[in-house]
Design an enzyme around this catalytic site. Structure first.
Site, short mmCIF file in Angstrom:
data_model
loop_
_atom_site.label_atom_id
_atom_site.label_comp_id
_atom_site.label_asym_id
_atom_site.label_seq_id
_atom_site.Cartn_x
_atom_site.Cartn_y
_atom_site.Cartn_z
N ASP A 18 120.73 73.28 -77.03
CA ASP A 18 122.26 74.03 -77.53
C ASP A 18 122.37 74.77 -76.73
OD1 ASP A 18 122.92 76.72 -79.63
OD2 ASP A 18 121.86 77.42 -77.68
N TYR B 121 128.76 78.63 -71.53
CA TYR B 121 127.87 78.40 -70.11
C TYR B 121 127.63 77.96 -69.49
CZ TYR B 121 124.94 79.98 -74.37
OH TYR B 121 124.28 80.36 -75.96
N HIS C 131 131.09 81.57 -81.87
CA HIS C 131 129.65 81.82 -80.85
C HIS C 131 129.41 84.18 -81.28
CE1 HIS C 131 128.36 82.24 -76.85
NE2 HIS C 131 127.50 82.15 -77.65
N ARG C 132 130.59 84.68 -81.28
CA ARG C 132 130.77 85.73 -82.53
C ARG C 132 131.87 86.53 -82.66
NH1 ARG C 132 126.43 89.80 -79.93
NH2 ARG C 132 125.95 88.78 -78.40
N SER D 205 127.14 83.09 -85.33
CA SER D 205 126.35 83.61 -84.59
C SER D 205 126.37 85.13 -84.49
CB SER D 205 126.59 82.74 -82.66
OG SER D 205 125.80 83.49 -82.18
N GLN E 7 122.87 82.44 -85.55
CA GLN E 7 122.27 82.47 -84.77
C GLN E 7 121.83 84.21 -83.92
OE1 GLN E 7 122.09 81.49 -80.12
NE2 GLN E 7 121.90 78.89 -81.70
#
Length: 315
Positions: free
Chosen positions: A47, A52, A125-126, A155, A177
């Site tokens: 992942d 990141y 992601h959000r 996610s 996620q």
């Protein structure tokens, strides 16, 4: 290693995922050791996210590049693993961006950073309050038709946010996620104390029932920060502020001949929603510790006992 369905597809995936969020400062040798430990334990799902490593001099996609440059995977080995990455968080004037332009550009950058021709799973992601589902759909369609992304998901999304995306997105959303640990377990605990005034776990959050919703919709839940206390920093394993929980983890670890890490993992993998646990460790031996809980058969009494030891109310 137990495998679970990846969303509503015919693909099965390990219920333990190796998260690469913390490899920004790792040497190539350390990344290879982490990767090898994962593969040896049966974990072939890795992942990432464009974010990141963003605060490292390497900037956005840094951890993806560290991973790819350290491993130099052959095309044959690349086919043996699943690469998942995420997009949608922008650090400049911190905000979320689910526009067509951002999704496509980020996916292209991830492909280059990872040194691969395709991404197996791309997640938003959000949730983006300014999301336009038609733009997300256009981005997903373009990436899929070009063979650059094989499957898609989200996610940290609520049931209604997923429903909104599905008004335009035609691909099945294979994963959501979300943060989950035995101490940060409102999405599991809410409803257990239903119809009980004054109980925290009787409250409905985020539209209610994300776990049940994902089970009905065929969306695989991926649990991030599986050992995190909650919103506060630090893990609960060995923490002085969770003496009862750690005593129960130690008791069960001795009973099953594993580590407390395995028991904490098993609390998530025991759930019939067939969740995946996203590990954030960069310590190779801890991967094997967690994998020992992949298919550990906690009894219902043991499972509920851990939930109560973590501070939740079971009427």
């Amino acid at each position: 290693m137990k495998t679970v369905p990846l969303g509503s597809t015919e693909t099965r995936a390990p219920n333990i995922i190796a998260g690469m969020m913390r490899i920004a400062d790792k040497t190539p040798e350390q990344v290879r050791a982490l990767y090898s430990a994962a593969r040896e334990a049966g974990v072939d799902f890795f992942d990432h996210a464009d974010l990141y490593g963003f605060n490292h001099p390497g900037g956005y996609h840094h951890c993806e590049r560290v991973f790819a440059e350290a491993l130099g995977l052959s095309s044959a080995e690349r086919e043996q693993i699943t690469l998942q990455t995420k997009t949608g968080i922008v650090d400049r004037d911190w905000h979320y961006d689910s526009s067509y332009e951002h999704i496509v550009a980020s996916a292209e950058d991830s492909l280059r950073a990872l040194g691969t021709e395709y991404i197996d799973v791309l997640l938003l992601h959000r949730p983006d309050a300014l999301v336009e589902p038609e733009e997300v759909a256009r981005a997903f369609d373009e990436l899929e038709s070009a063979g650059k992304v094989r499957t898609f998901g989200v996610s940290n999304h609520t049931p209604r946010q997923i429903d909104l995306l599905k008004t335009a997105v035609r691909q099945p959303l294979v994963a959501n996620q979300v943060q989950l640990s035995v101490t940060h377990s409102a999405i599991v605990a809410q409803g257990l104390a239903s119809n009980m005034t004054g109980q925290e776990d009787s409250l409905t959050r985020d539209g209610g029932g994300i776990v049940d919703y994902c089970r009905v919709q065929g969306i695989t839940l991926q649990a991030w920060s599986p050992f995190q206390k909650g919103v506060e920093p630090g893990v609960f394993l060995g923490a002085e502020d969770y003496p009862g929980l750690n005593a129960e983890l130690d008791r069960l670890a001795a009973l099953y001949g594993v580590t407390p890490t395995a028991i904490a993992t098993a609390w998530i993998t025991r759930h019939p929603a067939n969740m995946q646990v996203v590990l954030g460790t960069t310590n190779p031996p801890r991967i094997a510790d967690a994998v020992a809980g992949s298919d550990l058969p906690l009894t219902r009494g043991e499972w509920y006992g851990l939930l109560q030891a973590a501070g939740h109310h079971v009427p």
